[in-house]
Design an enzyme around this catalytic site. Structure first.
Site, PDB file in Angstrom:
ATOM      1  N   HIS A 187      46.890  29.960  34.903  1.00  0.00           N
ATOM      2  CA  HIS A 187      45.861  30.991  35.087  1.00  0.00           C
ATOM      3  C   HIS A 187      46.195  31.690  36.399  1.00  0.00           C
ATOM      4  CE1 HIS A 187      41.987  32.956  35.788  1.00  0.00           C
ATOM      5  NE2 HIS A 187      42.085  32.497  37.022  1.00  0.00           N
TER       6      HIS A 187
ATOM      7  N   CYS B 119      44.248  36.285  31.049  1.00  0.00           N
ATOM      8  CA  CYS B 119      44.120  36.463  32.499  1.00  0.00           C
ATOM      9  C   CYS B 119      45.399  37.020  33.109  1.00  0.00           C
ATOM     10  CB  CYS B 119      43.754  35.131  33.165  1.00  0.00           C
ATOM     11  SG  CYS B 119      44.935  33.810  32.804  1.00  0.00           S
TER      12      CYS B 119
END
Length: 445
Positions: free
Chosen positions: A39, A109
């Site tokens: 992420h 993301c």
């Protein structure tokens, strides 16, 4: 005041959502070694910004995100982008990065971080981050693990100290992101409707190289010099478009001179450029809109498609949507002829999108008379009648619902009820069914 330019270093914080499990278990489960389930969040102007399935784009103080400590920090160049322009870009991005847009493989993301880093300093995230989902999930076992990985991405819900970034359409109602230079926010009346106002739509991306080559092809056919438009195309590629009056005037001239079938790349260049505030403010001072609506007669589908995408965009932004008011008659005329044309799916989607934004703005200062409202309703009904595409239906029926809320005009015609009932019987999409039920309830009251 003027635009505040403050240099700020761009960094990307990298987190392993698996907490080390990917490294220790991936070889035995997937047959290939994965270092982590990555992420990322972009750190700039003293905040960290990220995208997740929980609340769309969010920001927090870099040491106070829900993801804990980063396992790696990637450092990029300083950005030259002023904070105010960065805020505007972020608000525009937020329309494409809503929670329901989240997709583990295509729109995650890291897609968001990549767009932000590219905009801020023209650099790119490393491939090992961008290619991870495809690498990890391109196997039968990987496909089975996908829900688990998806869950890792969406389990981090907003918490204290985390600010969701509002879409561009909602900016007035939400305090600006914390910053010493944040411009003041002016409150604005909300439309007089009972349900929350939907987010406005926009068409902000496109194949810039393809459009440019079409433009040059038509320029050669007509022996026209389009060199004044080239700087605008170059700026679009850098995703940073200035006011560019010379290019606008050249486009307006060509809109008047070229044949109908040659106009669509001109409109497409403007359609993308209008998503940038300096260009938008300059465009509304020109004759572009007047010229465009006078040339669009509904006979040429590519031109019709681009015209509706452009109208969607100009109606999307709070500082320019009222610029359509002087030409509302001509715009409604374009809407009227749109329903009579043999339409492709993209054209139907574009028409329903421009009418969706127009329906919202008709409660916010763009005044339509009873005849104009009926024309808009008739066109939407022609398109949604028997339409199976969920996006087209959603946008089309939501605009019908919004137009019907102008109660003083008594628009709830038998035609609306008949088409809504027929659609509801066949429809499988819960969102569309909910809108249809609202319309039927509204029309019977």
């Amino acid at each position: 005041g003027g635009v505040h330019v403050a240099m700020s270093q761009v960094a990307v914080h990298v987190y392993d959502l698996s907490g080390g499990l990917a490294r220790s278990l991936s070889a035995s489960i997937l047959g290939k070694q994965l270092e982590g389930i990555w992420h990322t969040g972009v750190v700039v102007y003293g905040r960290e910004y990220w995208f997740g399935g929980g609340a769309g784009i969010e920001s927090a103080h870099p040491s106070q995100t829900p993801y804990g400590r980063p396992v790696q920090v990637l450092r990029f160049a300083n950005t030259q982008i002023p904070f105010e322009i960065f805020q505007e870009f972020l608000a525009e991005l937020s329309m494409r990065f809503q929670p329901h847009h989240y997709h583990l493989l295509e729109h995650n993301c890291n897609t968001f971080s990549q767009e932000l880093v590219s905009f801020l300093c023209g650099e790119s995230l490393p491939n090992y981050i961008l290619n991870l989902p495809h690498e990890a999930l391109n196997s039968p076992i990987g496909a089975m693990l996908r829900p688990m990985i998806e869950n890792m991405h969406t389990q981090f819900r907003p918490q204290t100290g985390v600010n969701p970034v509002p879409p561009v359409s909602a900016r007035q109602a939400v305090a600006p992101l914390p910053s010493p230079q944040a411009p003041p926010v002016t409150p604005k009346h909300t439309p007089n409707v009972s349900t929350p106002r939907p987010s406005l739509l926009s068409f902000s991306t496109g194949n810039i190289d393809g459009i440019a080559s079409k433009l040059h092809e038509f320029a050669q056919m007509t022996s026209t010099d389009v060199s004044e438009i080239q700087p605008l195309i170059d700026e679009l590629k850098r995703n940073h478009v200035s006011s560019n009056r010379t290019a606008i005037d050249c486009i307006v001239r060509l809109l008047e001179q070229w044949n109908h079938e040659q106009l669509f790349p001109l409109v497409d260049v403007v359609r993308m450029s209008v998503c940038h505030s300096p260009f938008r403010s300059e465009l509304v001072k020109s004759q572009f809109l007047r010229t465009l609506v006078s040339r669009c007669d509904g006979q040429n589908v590519p031109l019709l498609l681009m015209t509706h995408r452009f109208l969607t965009n100009i109606l999307c932004f709070d500082n320019t949507f009222k610029s359509v008011t002087p030409y509302i008659d001509e715009i409604v005329n374009v809407v009227r002829v749109s329903g009579d044309t043999a339409l492709t799916k993209p054209a139907k989607l574009a028409i329903c999108s421009s009418l969706f934004n127009l329906a919202i703005r008709s409660h916010e200062g763009v005044v339509l008379n009873a005849e104009q409202l009926k024309s808009c309703l008739n066109t939407v009904l022609q398109i949604v009648r028997g339409e199976e595409d969920v996006d087209i239906s959603k946008r089309g029926w939501t605009s019908v619902s919004l137009f019907l809320r102008h109660q003083s005009y008594g628009l709830g015609s038998a035609d609306v009820v008949e088409v809504a009932k027929a659609t509801k019987q066949k429809c499988r999409d819960q969102t569309v069914i909910a809108v249809l039920e609202e319309i039927l309830q509204f029309s019977s009251s």
